[in-house]
Scaffold this motif. Structure first.
Motif, PDB file in Angstrom:
ATOM      1  N   ASP A   1       0.665  -1.054   0.086  1.00  0.00           N
ATOM      2  CA  ASP A   1      -0.308   0.097  -0.011  1.00  0.00           C
ATOM      3  C   ASP A   1       1.079   0.917   0.049  1.00  0.00           C
ATOM      4  OD1 ASP A   1       0.719  -0.895   2.323  1.00  0.00           O
ATOM      5  OD2 ASP A   1      -1.061   0.129   3.506  1.00  0.00           O
ATOM      6  N   VAL A   2       1.839   1.294   0.406  1.00  0.00           N
ATOM      7  CA  VAL A   2       2.846   2.615  -0.022  1.00  0.00           C
ATOM      8  C   VAL A   2       4.307   2.002  -0.601  1.00  0.00           C
ATOM      9  CG1 VAL A   2       2.120   3.501   2.889  1.00  0.00           C
ATOM     10  CG2 VAL A   2       3.645   1.843   2.601  1.00  0.00           C
ATOM     11  N   ARG A   3       4.023   1.350  -1.702  1.00  0.00           N
ATOM     12  CA  ARG A   3       5.033   0.908  -2.312  1.00  0.00           C
ATOM     13  C   ARG A   3       6.389   0.293  -1.326  1.00  0.00           C
ATOM     14  NH1 ARG A   3       1.007   1.523  -4.507  1.00  0.00           N
ATOM     15  NH2 ARG A   3       0.823   2.758  -6.693  1.00  0.00           N
TER      16      ARG A   3
ATOM     17  N   ALA B   1       7.730   0.697   1.070  1.00  0.00           N
ATOM     18  CA  ALA B   1       8.800   1.785   1.961  1.00  0.00           C
ATOM     19  C   ALA B   1       9.024   1.161   2.658  1.00  0.00           C
ATOM     20  CB  ALA B   1       7.976   3.659   2.092  1.00  0.00           C
TER      21      ALA B   1
ATOM     22  N   ALA C   1       9.864   1.696  -3.155  1.00  0.00           N
ATOM     23  CA  ALA C   1      10.242   2.989  -3.039  1.00  0.00           C
ATOM     24  C   ALA C   1      10.766   3.875  -1.759  1.00  0.00           C
ATOM     25  CB  ALA C   1       8.382   3.273  -3.361  1.00  0.00           C
ATOM     26  N   GLY C   2      11.750   3.154  -1.302  1.00  0.00           N
ATOM     27  CA  GLY C   2      12.798   4.043  -0.986  1.00  0.00           C
ATOM     28  C   GLY C   2      12.600   3.844   1.066  1.00  0.00           C
ATOM     29  N   ALA C   3      13.523   4.735   1.747  1.00  0.00           N
ATOM     30  CA  ALA C   3      13.041   4.682   3.150  1.00  0.00           C
ATOM     31  C   ALA C   3      11.349   5.582   3.013  1.00  0.00           C
ATOM     32  CB  ALA C   3      13.552   5.717   3.562  1.00  0.00           C
TER      33      ALA C   3
ATOM     34  N   ILE D   1       8.989   8.129   4.040  1.00  0.00           N
ATOM     35  CA  ILE D   1       9.678   9.397   4.149  1.00  0.00           C
ATOM     36  C   ILE D   1       8.355   9.778   5.102  1.00  0.00           C
ATOM     37  CG2 ILE D   1       9.305  11.654   2.920  1.00  0.00           C
ATOM     38  CD1 ILE D   1       8.371  10.141   0.507  1.00  0.00           C
ATOM     39  N   GLY D   2       6.969   9.070   5.164  1.00  0.00           N
ATOM     40  CA  GLY D   2       6.901   9.738   6.621  1.00  0.00           C
ATOM     41  C   GLY D   2       7.934   9.909   8.725  1.00  0.00           C
TER      42      GLY D   2
ATOM     43  N   LEU E   1      11.143  10.088   7.468  1.00  0.00           N
ATOM     44  CA  LEU E   1      12.233  10.700   7.590  1.00  0.00           C
ATOM     45  C   LEU E   1      12.225  11.969   7.543  1.00  0.00           C
ATOM     46  CD1 LEU E   1      13.406   9.720   3.401  1.00  0.00           C
ATOM     47  CD2 LEU E   1      14.772   9.011   6.057  1.00  0.00           C
TER      48      LEU E   1
ATOM     49  N   TYR F   1       9.340   0.140  -9.400  1.00  0.00           N
ATOM     50  CA  TYR F   1      10.045   1.341  -8.875  1.00  0.00           C
ATOM     51  C   TYR F   1      11.592   1.201  -7.642  1.00  0.00           C
ATOM     52  CZ  TYR F   1       7.302   4.165 -10.893  1.00  0.00           C
ATOM     53  OH  TYR F   1       6.266   5.448 -12.058  1.00  0.00           O
TER      54      TYR F   1
ATOM     55  N   GLY G   1      15.281   5.854  -4.182  1.00  0.00           N
ATOM     56  CA  GLY G   1      16.095   6.055  -3.043  1.00  0.00           C
ATOM     57  C   GLY G   1      15.908   4.641  -2.387  1.00  0.00           C
TER      58      GLY G   1
ATOM     59  N   PRO H   1      16.321   9.906  -5.993  1.00  0.00           N
ATOM     60  CA  PRO H   1      15.215  11.151  -5.584  1.00  0.00           C
ATOM     61  C   PRO H   1      15.748  11.633  -4.526  1.00  0.00           C
ATOM     62  CG  PRO H   1      13.373   9.444  -5.826  1.00  0.00           C
ATOM     63  CD  PRO H   1      14.905   8.753  -6.133  1.00  0.00           C
ATOM     64  N   GLU H   2      16.742  11.549  -4.430  1.00  0.00           N
ATOM     65  CA  GLU H   2      17.123  11.804  -2.910  1.00  0.00           C
ATOM     66  C   GLU H   2      17.155  13.598  -2.946  1.00  0.00           C
ATOM     67  OE1 GLU H   2      18.250   9.393  -3.420  1.00  0.00           O
ATOM     68  OE2 GLU H   2      18.376   7.920  -1.478  1.00  0.00           O
TER      69      GLU H   2
ATOM     70  N   ILE I   1      18.100  16.125   0.973  1.00  0.00           N
ATOM     71  CA  ILE I   1      18.829  14.884   1.473  1.00  0.00           C
ATOM     72  C   ILE I   1      19.352  14.053   0.652  1.00  0.00           C
ATOM     73  CG2 ILE I   1      17.393  14.910   3.378  1.00  0.00           C
ATOM     74  CD1 ILE I   1      16.472  11.907   2.591  1.00  0.00           C
TER      75      ILE I   1
ATOM     76  N   ARG J   1      16.487   9.397 -14.501  1.00  0.00           N
ATOM     77  CA  ARG J   1      15.928   7.183 -14.264  1.00  0.00           C
ATOM     78  C   ARG J   1      16.176   5.911 -14.971  1.00  0.00           C
ATOM     79  NH1 ARG J   1       9.728   7.741 -12.089  1.00  0.00           N
ATOM     80  NH2 ARG J   1      10.208   9.188  -9.676  1.00  0.00           N
TER      81      ARG J   1
HETATM   82  N1  COA Z   1       7.455   6.740   1.694  1.00  0.00           N
HETATM   83  C1  COA Z   1       6.391   6.374   2.465  1.00  0.00           C
HETATM   84  N2  COA Z   1       5.100   6.296   1.118  1.00  0.00           N
HETATM   85  C2  COA Z   1       5.609   6.008  -0.037  1.00  0.00           C
HETATM   86  C3  COA Z   1       7.242   6.090  -0.317  1.00  0.00           C
HETATM   87  C4  COA Z   1       7.683   6.307   0.433  1.00  0.00           C
HETATM   88  N3  COA Z   1       9.344   6.220   0.204  1.00  0.00           N
HETATM   89  N4  COA Z   1       6.837   6.255  -2.027  1.00  0.00           N
HETATM   90  C5  COA Z   1       4.875   5.586  -1.977  1.00  0.00           C
HETATM   91  N5  COA Z   1       4.778   6.468  -1.140  1.00  0.00           N
HETATM   92  C6  COA Z   1       2.928   6.125  -0.814  1.00  0.00           C
HETATM   93  C7  COA Z   1       2.324   7.407  -1.345  1.00  0.00           C
HETATM   94  O1  COA Z   1       2.676   8.328  -0.404  1.00  0.00           O
HETATM   95  C8  COA Z   1       1.036   6.520  -1.635  1.00  0.00           C
HETATM   96  O2  COA Z   1      -0.009   6.740  -0.091  1.00  0.00           O
HETATM   97  P1  COA Z   1      -1.305   6.496  -0.547  1.00  0.00           P
HETATM   98  O3  COA Z   1      -1.944   6.217  -1.055  1.00  0.00           O
HETATM   99  O4  COA Z   1      -1.409   7.047   1.650  1.00  0.00           O
HETATM  100  O5  COA Z   1      -1.264   8.498  -0.991  1.00  0.00           O
HETATM  101  C9  COA Z   1       1.224   5.531  -1.862  1.00  0.00           C
HETATM  102  O6  COA Z   1       2.501   4.910  -1.232  1.00  0.00           O
HETATM  103  C10 COA Z   1       1.404   4.738  -2.883  1.00  0.00           C
HETATM  104  O7  COA Z   1       2.413   5.925  -4.088  1.00  0.00           O
HETATM  105  P2  COA Z   1       1.892   6.627  -4.711  1.00  0.00           P
HETATM  106  O8  COA Z   1       2.627   8.376  -5.613  1.00  0.00           O
HETATM  107  O9  COA Z   1       0.283   7.440  -5.173  1.00  0.00           O
HETATM  108  O10 COA Z   1       2.109   5.352  -6.057  1.00  0.00           O
HETATM  109  P3  COA Z   1       2.291   5.626  -7.777  1.00  0.00           P
HETATM  110  O11 COA Z   1       2.405   4.035  -8.005  1.00  0.00           O
HETATM  111  O12 COA Z   1       2.234   6.748  -8.597  1.00  0.00           O
HETATM  112  O13 COA Z   1       3.887   6.080  -7.118  1.00  0.00           O
HETATM  113  C11 COA Z   1       6.228   5.850  -6.704  1.00  0.00           C
HETATM  114  C12 COA Z   1       5.390   5.357  -7.277  1.00  0.00           C
HETATM  115  C13 COA Z   1       6.852   4.793  -6.389  1.00  0.00           C
HETATM  116  C14 COA Z   1       6.555   6.516  -8.491  1.00  0.00           C
HETATM  117  C15 COA Z   1       5.755   7.430  -6.194  1.00  0.00           C
HETATM  118  O14 COA Z   1       5.159   6.814  -5.247  1.00  0.00           O
HETATM  119  C16 COA Z   1       7.432   7.904  -5.117  1.00  0.00           C
HETATM  120  O15 COA Z   1       7.689   9.084  -6.174  1.00  0.00           O
HETATM  121  N6  COA Z   1       7.881   7.648  -3.715  1.00  0.00           N
HETATM  122  C17 COA Z   1       8.533   8.141  -3.402  1.00  0.00           C
HETATM  123  C18 COA Z   1      10.252   8.371  -4.015  1.00  0.00           C
HETATM  124  C19 COA Z   1      11.047   8.860  -3.427  1.00  0.00           C
HETATM  125  O16 COA Z   1      11.021   9.659  -3.470  1.00  0.00           O
HETATM  126  N7  COA Z   1      12.029   7.606  -2.578  1.00  0.00           N
HETATM  127  C20 COA Z   1      13.164   7.840  -1.874  1.00  0.00           C
HETATM  128  C21 COA Z   1      12.488   8.661  -0.600  1.00  0.00           C
HETATM  129  S1  COA Z   1      14.505   9.279   0.390  1.00  0.00           S
END
Ligand code: COA
Length: 257
Positions: free
Chosen positions: A28-30, A32, A66-68, A70-71, A73, A107, A110, A133-134, A139, A167
């Motif tokens: 649900d949060v990819r 993370a 999808a990385g660490a 973020i909430g 971090l 994906y 990060g 993308p940090e 960061i 990417r």
């Molecule tokens: N940390 C926390 N939550 C994350 C997350 C992360 N790294 N990556 C994705 N999520 C959450 C989103 O906030 C979203 O939550 P919600 O449903 O409560 O809104 C859910 O995962 C789905 O993400 P969404 O962006 O809607 O999916 P997408 O398929 O359109 O895009 C990504 C996928 C991976 C491209 C996009 O989520 C993204 O760019 N994530 C952050 C990547 C990043 O910057 N990583 C480095 C962290 S240091």
């Protein structure tokens, strides 16, 4: 299936005699990487250090990670950064005794990318995307990308990823040698298991020492000779070479006949 929230496990672990399969499971949060996932992955490492086996690492739901988180971090400060929460975990994974394979579907961004970089071999599906993308979050990629990615693809491409947000899609990653092979998503795990099967046919001590020597920061060729000296005294070496000399080919990895 365990839930990815509500206190359930966030990595799914399947153990076999020669390998452990770990699936990052917060779809649900990819996937993370949060504190619980770090803790559970450390538990996996402890078991693999105790009883060495191959590791296959993958992600649930069409994403590697999808990385660490973020909430989490967002709430961390200098002291948490100095703890190296992700970097120590990824170093531990990189130093596991036997080879590790990342099967990357979707994906790997990060910390998710850095986790894949810490593995010995990467396979990818066509949807794989590697990126760091940090800096866009204010960061730096502090868990290995600044040096492991350079080692894997060279400084020029690494800087495009780290500084210019490039990417790498699956084909680019393959061309650059970051991934060994691009496999349709449906066959990705089967292919990864086939790779582990091949590794598994080698001598475990030979694989372990080869990995140690290949990752040794220096001291070549002394360290190579020392490792070889250990292997030359092993019964496994004698048995495998005797089998080859007796015309048995099946134990030799990589042979198709
Ligand atoms: N940390 C926390 N939550 C994350 C997350 C992360 N790294 N990556 C994705 N999520 C959450 C989103 O906030 C979203 O939550 P919600 O449903 O409560 O809104 C859910 O995962 C789905 O993400 P969404 O962006 O809607 O999916 P997408 O398929 O359109 O895009 C990504 C996928 C991976 C491209 C996009 O989520 C993204 O760019 N994530 C952050 C990547 C990043 O910057 N990583 C480095 C962290 S240091």
């Amino acid at each position: 299936m365990p839930e990815s929230g509500a206190g359930g496990p966030v990595v799914l672990v399947e153990e076999a005699a020669d390998r452990t399969v770990v699936t990052l499971h917060r779809p649900d949060v990819r996937n993370a990487i949060n504190e619980a996932m770090v803790r559970e992955l450390h538990d996996v490492c402890a078991r693999l250090e105790d009883r060495p086996r191959l590791l296959l690492l993958t992600g649930a739901g069409g994403t590697f990670a999808a990385g660490a988180d973020i909430g989490e971090l967002r709430e961390r400060g200098r002291d948490q950064a100095l703890q190296g929460i992700n970097s120590r975990l990824f170093d531990r994974i990189a130093r596991l005794p036997l080879p590790t394979v990342a099967a990357v579907d979707g994906y790997a961004l990060g910390g998710g990318a850095e986790l894949a970089y810490a593995c010995d071999v990467r396979l990818a599906s066509p949807s794989a995307r590697f990126g760091n993308p940090e800096p866009g979050l204010g960061i730096l990629a502090a868990a290995g990308a600044c040096w492991r990615l350079r080692d894997l693809v060279g400084a020029s491409v690494a800087k495009q990823v780290l500084l210019a947000g490039r990417r790498l899609d699956a084909e680019e990653a393959h061309r650059l040698g970051l991934v060994a092979e691009v496999v349709p998503s449906a066959g990705l795990l089967t292919r990864a298991h086939a790779l582990l099967d091949r590794m598994s046919r080698s001598g475990a001590l030979a694989l372990r020492l080869t990995k140690l020597v290949a990752d040794a920061p220096g001291g070549h060729p002394v360290v190579d000779d020392l490792a070889q000296a250990v292997l030359f005294e092993s019964g496994d070496k004698d048995a495998r070479m005797d089998a080859f000399l007796a015309g048995e080919r099946v134990a030799t990895p990589g042979r198709t006949s």
